[in-house]
Each structure stands twice: as C-alpha cells, then as structure tokens.
Design a protein around this motif. Structure first.
Motif, PDB file in Angstrom:
ATOM      1  N   LYS A  82      53.364  56.994  76.600  1.00 63.17           N
ATOM      2  CA  LYS A  82      53.321  58.301  77.239  1.00 63.17           C
ATOM      3  C   LYS A  82      51.908  58.681  77.651  1.00 63.17           C
ATOM      4  CE  LYS A  82      54.387  63.188  76.426  1.00 63.17           C
ATOM      5  NZ  LYS A  82      53.024  63.732  76.463  1.00 63.17           N
ATOM      6  N   THR A  83      50.951  58.496  76.755  1.00 63.70           N
ATOM      7  CA  THR A  83      49.588  58.957  77.002  1.00 63.70           C
ATOM      8  C   THR A  83      48.927  58.206  78.149  1.00 63.70           C
ATOM      9  OG1 THR A  83      49.340  59.552  74.675  1.00 63.70           O
ATOM     10  CG2 THR A  83      47.313  59.284  75.949  1.00 63.70           C
ATOM     11  N   TYR A  84      49.199  56.905  78.248  1.00 61.96           N
ATOM     12  CA  TYR A  84      48.478  56.083  79.221  1.00 61.96           C
ATOM     13  C   TYR A  84      49.328  55.597  80.383  1.00 61.96           C
ATOM     14  CZ  TYR A  84      45.014  56.344  75.606  1.00 61.96           C
ATOM     15  OH  TYR A  84      44.113  56.838  74.689  1.00 61.96           O
ATOM     16  N   PHE A  95      43.868  60.067  69.829  1.00 60.61           N
ATOM     17  CA  PHE A  95      44.910  60.744  70.598  1.00 60.61           C
ATOM     18  C   PHE A  95      46.244  60.761  69.884  1.00 60.61           C
ATOM     19  CE2 PHE A  95      46.963  56.778  71.642  1.00 60.61           C
ATOM     20  CZ  PHE A  95      45.936  55.889  71.531  1.00 60.61           C
ATOM     21  N   LYS A 123      43.038  54.949  80.341  1.00 59.49           N
ATOM     22  CA  LYS A 123      43.768  55.806  81.283  1.00 59.49           C
ATOM     23  C   LYS A 123      43.302  55.546  82.708  1.00 59.49           C
ATOM     24  CE  LYS A 123      46.735  59.144  82.112  1.00 59.49           C
ATOM     25  NZ  LYS A 123      46.665  59.240  83.570  1.00 59.49           N
ATOM     26  N   ASP A 176      53.718  56.794  71.756  1.00 54.74           N
ATOM     27  CA  ASP A 176      52.598  57.664  72.119  1.00 54.74           C
ATOM     28  C   ASP A 176      51.695  56.994  73.149  1.00 54.74           C
ATOM     29  OD1 ASP A 176      53.202  59.886  70.584  1.00 54.74           O
ATOM     30  OD2 ASP A 176      52.003  59.255  68.870  1.00 54.74           O
TER      31      ASP A 176
END
Length: 493
Positions: A218-220, A2, A123, A215
C-alpha cells in the motif's frame, strides 16, 4: 519508520485484505502481458553512477535511486516490469558467508534496508516506474527471519515484537526434503547465519508478518510480489497471504515435478516455472528437444493458467545461462527467443544481456556496472528486437487473446523446436555457434498454402505449402521468427 508495530497490528487478515486490495492492482491476466527484468538491488546501479570495486559477498553500493536513474537502460530492451531484491531491514553483521547484500536475511519486517536507500527513495522508484508505464515487483520472504547465530543460540530479543520470543518460530530442526511437513516446519538453515522458521500457525505472529508486507504494498504502490521459499509455507497460509496483499504473487517452488508445483497455483497467483526450466536447460545445452516439448504439453493440462507463470533462463539462485558448459552467444539468442514467445511471462536476470558468466551463488551476482551499461551489446539488441516482434504478434491477435492462448509446439528434432504463437512461428535450435547445414521442416502451421512468409530476424522469405508446411532453412545455428509478409510491420522493408 512507516509500519505499525505488531502491538498495533491486531487487525485480522480479512480486514487487511479488504483494506489493501486495490482496484488498481494488476490482475494475473494483466501480468501475462508483462516481461520482467530481475535485478539484485545492490548490484545494478549506484546512486551517483560510480562503479565501486567490492567483494562479491559484501555490499557493493547499488540502490533504489540507482535503479531509477537507469530505467532508460531497462526500457531500452523493452521490459515493462522490474523485480527488485527484498526491501526490508537485514542483519548488519558480517557472517561466514559475507553480508546481507542480497536482502534475504531479514531481521525486521517493519523497517526498510538503509543500504538500498530511504523510504522516499523506494516511493520515488515506484512512482518513476509507474510514470513510464512500468510495474514494480518486490521480492518477499515470509517463511523466516535471519540471525547471525546457529539455531541453538539465537537471540530472539533483537527481533521486533511479536517475533522477539522463541515461541514465534518453529522448534529448530533440519529439513527432510522427502517430508513435506518437515519442509514446512523445520529451518531452511540451522548453521550460522540461521533462518528461524516463522510459526505460521501462531495467529498473532503470522498476521503481523503478512500485514507488514501488505503495508509495503500500500505505502509504495507495489504491483507484484515474487514470494521466496513458497513451498516452505503451508498452502492455507499462502492463500491468506495472497488475499491480504491483493496483488499478483509468483512463488518460488523449487521442484521439477509439475504436479507438485501446480498445487501452489491457486493458493497464490502463479509460480516460477521450475519444471520448464529444468527441461529448457537440458534441451538448449544439446539434449533432444522432445523433453522440452513434452513439458510444454504437460503444463498446459496441469496448470490452471500456464500463461501467468514466470519463465526464466537463470536467476540469483541458479548458475547463469552463459556459465553452462558448451554455451555460446548463439545458444543465448536462441534461448532468449524461446523465452519471449513460450507460454508464460518472460523473466530476464540482469547481466544476461552482457553474457555474465558467474556460476554458483555468489558468483552469479556480479555488479552490472562492470558492463558499462553497453546498449550496443549483441544480446541487449536482440532482446529489444524480440520485444518489438512480440508487440507485433500480440497486437495482430489482440493482446488478451494472444496472452491467453499461449504457444503450441509444431514439431521437434534433436536440433530444433518449432512452435506457433499468434501470428508467428518460432524455430529455435540448440546447435550453437558450430551451426548446422540442416534446416527444419515445419510440418504444419497457421499459415495458408501459398502465403509468403518472412523471418523477421534475417528477412529471409519462403512460401508456405499445404497445411502451412514450410522449410525453415539453416541459419548458422540462429533462431528464426516467421510471419506473413503482410503482417511484418516496419520489419524487413
């Protein structure tokens, strides 16, 4: 995976900060209200709920999905935040110290550790926590990577760019802990597996490292970070890291000097409260409570926000509280009571609730499934009860005020410490199961003369005298939490 590979990470730290700093992120002031349950991901729960046998220095099979499946166990104690192990990819080889089950031997900050699960699993854990009104804290290492070679023979080419050359790291050297420059620029470990020290002065390298963490945030949907080896990173670069990730960061500054540790509060949101921990261990293991009381007073005047600091009894780096010579479950309960009402954020290391007794690393990293996740364990129930009392006290005062003002020592002796926080007076002892016939005379309190007050742990009542003074009777070595009877809520019907 990712992440953007470093060739694409040309963004400046300022741009990263603007991009990742979410308005939904909990502030340090909001984190004051939290209580944190720390887990080693590999040791908490397996995906399918099995209880595999494993060597304590190797992977045992715990996963992010396993944690998600056991959130009711954590919530049952009253915790509203979970701190998990570092999530990035680690070296795969077995080393002289075992495998990288703990997560601190990262070798690729742009990929996740497949032993703990998939990106979807991480997530899902984050979403599940948020769905329960809970927060997710991850452990992060930006100071170094890891290689299964000694410092003189590291194969840098196995790291992803821009970490794939020796110039991405400081020149190998052993740390002189009397020299801060050496602490920041030399390698934490030069033996095998070595820990190549990231050259934070190299802009491309440091930006790539920081952006890899941003990152992940933000992503998780990460709510907070525990930053490993924070004192090994120069403060200006900690400030840049804090700005870029945009969430609460509590850093590991392993030192007992409050003046030194306080220097890191500002570059990052918070620090783990090692100065208090050293005093706490001494006092609850039988030393006079005056040292602990003195440290509490010192920290109020030394730290900008003592209530945002992370307090603990033990962790994955320190011997478990139950392993201390002379310890017993009564001392455990007293220390847990203190932790829950002292200024700062209480952090409980998994297994404390079952009196796990591993001493030095790795023996303090046992698999929790050996406990059967027994919710009838004495300490499990005690922690749950303390959370309920904490809720009563903070709601009476108003949460913002309660968690901003913190605790104040009312008096100490060789066997007792009394402190007030909001509506409660907490009296803790260090005599343990041996008990004592001597109570403690609380010299003054927030109670009014003539108030009837009740200990919420035993339902014993007493009347406060002039200035709120009262006698907290001996309780077989156990702690007491006193409150006005009209404020006791559903306790002691």
């Amino acid at each position: 995976m990712f992440f953007n590979r470093p060739a694409l990470v040309a963004r400046s730290l300022a741009v990263a900060a603007a991009f990742f700093n979410s308005s939904n992120a909990k502030t340090a002031a909001e984190w004051r209200e939290a209580s944190i349950y720390q887990v080693l991901t590999d040791r908490f729960a397996t995906t399918d709920g099995t209880s595999p046998h494993c060597h304590i220095s190797n992977y045992c099979g715990g996963t992010w999905k396993g944690i998600e499946n056991k959130l009711d166990y954590i919530q049952g104690m009253g915790f509203d935040a979970v701190w998990i192990s570092p999530v990035i990819h680690n070296i795969e080889e077995s080393t002289q110290w075992g495998q990288a089950y703990h997560g601190y031997w990262g070798n690729d900050p742009f990929s996740l550790n497949p032993h703990f699960g998939t990106p979807a699993d991480l997530k899902s854990l984050s979403d599940a926590l948020h769905g329960c009104g809970m927060s997710l804290m991850i452990d992060v290492v930006i100071n170094h990577l890891a290689a299964n070679q000694a410092s003189g023979s590291v194969d840098y080419s196995v790291f992803p760019a821009p970490f794939n050359t020796a110039s991405a790291f400081h020149t190998p050297c052993s740390i002189d802990y009397n020299n801060q420059g050496s602490i920041e620029n030399c390698w934490l470990v030069t033996d095998t597996p070595s820990l190549p020290d990231v050259d934070s002065e190299n802009g491309d390298v440091y930006t790539a490292m920081v952006n890899s963490v941003a990152d992940i945030v933000k992503t998780y949907g990460i709510d907070g970070i525990r930053l490993d080896t924070a004192k090994h990173v120069p403060k200006p670069y900690l400030t840049q890291f804090q700005e870029a990730v945009g969430v609460y960061v509590t850093g590991e500054v392993l030192d007992g000097n409050p003046d030194f540790v306080a220097g890191y509060e500002g570059p990052i949101s918070s620090v783990l409260n090692y100065p208090l921990w050293y005093a706490l261990i001494d006092s609850f293991m039988g030393a006079d409570f005056s040292r602990l009381a003195s440290m509490m007073s010192t920290e109020v005047s030394t730290f900008k926000d003592v209530n945002a600091m992370a307090n603990f009894l033990d962790n994955h780096d320190q011997p478990r509280f139950a392993s201390r010579q002379g310890n017993d479950v009564v001392r455990d309960r007293n220390a847990a009571t203190y932790l829950m009402f002292a200024s700062g954020i209480p952090v409980v290391y998994y297994g404390f609730e079952h009196r796990f007794g591993g001493a030095a690393d790795p023996n303090n990293r046992e698999a929790l499934w050996g406990s059967g996740y027994n919710t009838d364990a004495a300490l499990y129930k005690h922690i749950a009860q303390l959370h309920q009392i904490r809720d009563i006290a903070s709601n009476l005062a108003g949460k913002a005020e309660y968690f901003a003002w913190g605790a104040e020592v009312l008096g100490t002796s060789s066997q007792y410490l009394a402190m007030k926080r909001g509506a409660v007076v907490v009296v803790v002892s260090n005599v343990g199961a041996a008990g004592t016939t001597n109570g403690f005379s609380v010299p003054s309190s927030q109670f009014d003369s003539g108030d009837t007050i009740v200990d919420l742990l035993t339902c014993t009542t007493v009347t406060a005298g002039a200035g709120g003074a009262f006698q907290s009777a001996a309780n077989n070595g156990e702690s007491r939490v006193w409150i006005r009877t009209q404020d006791k809520g559903s306790f002691c019907p």
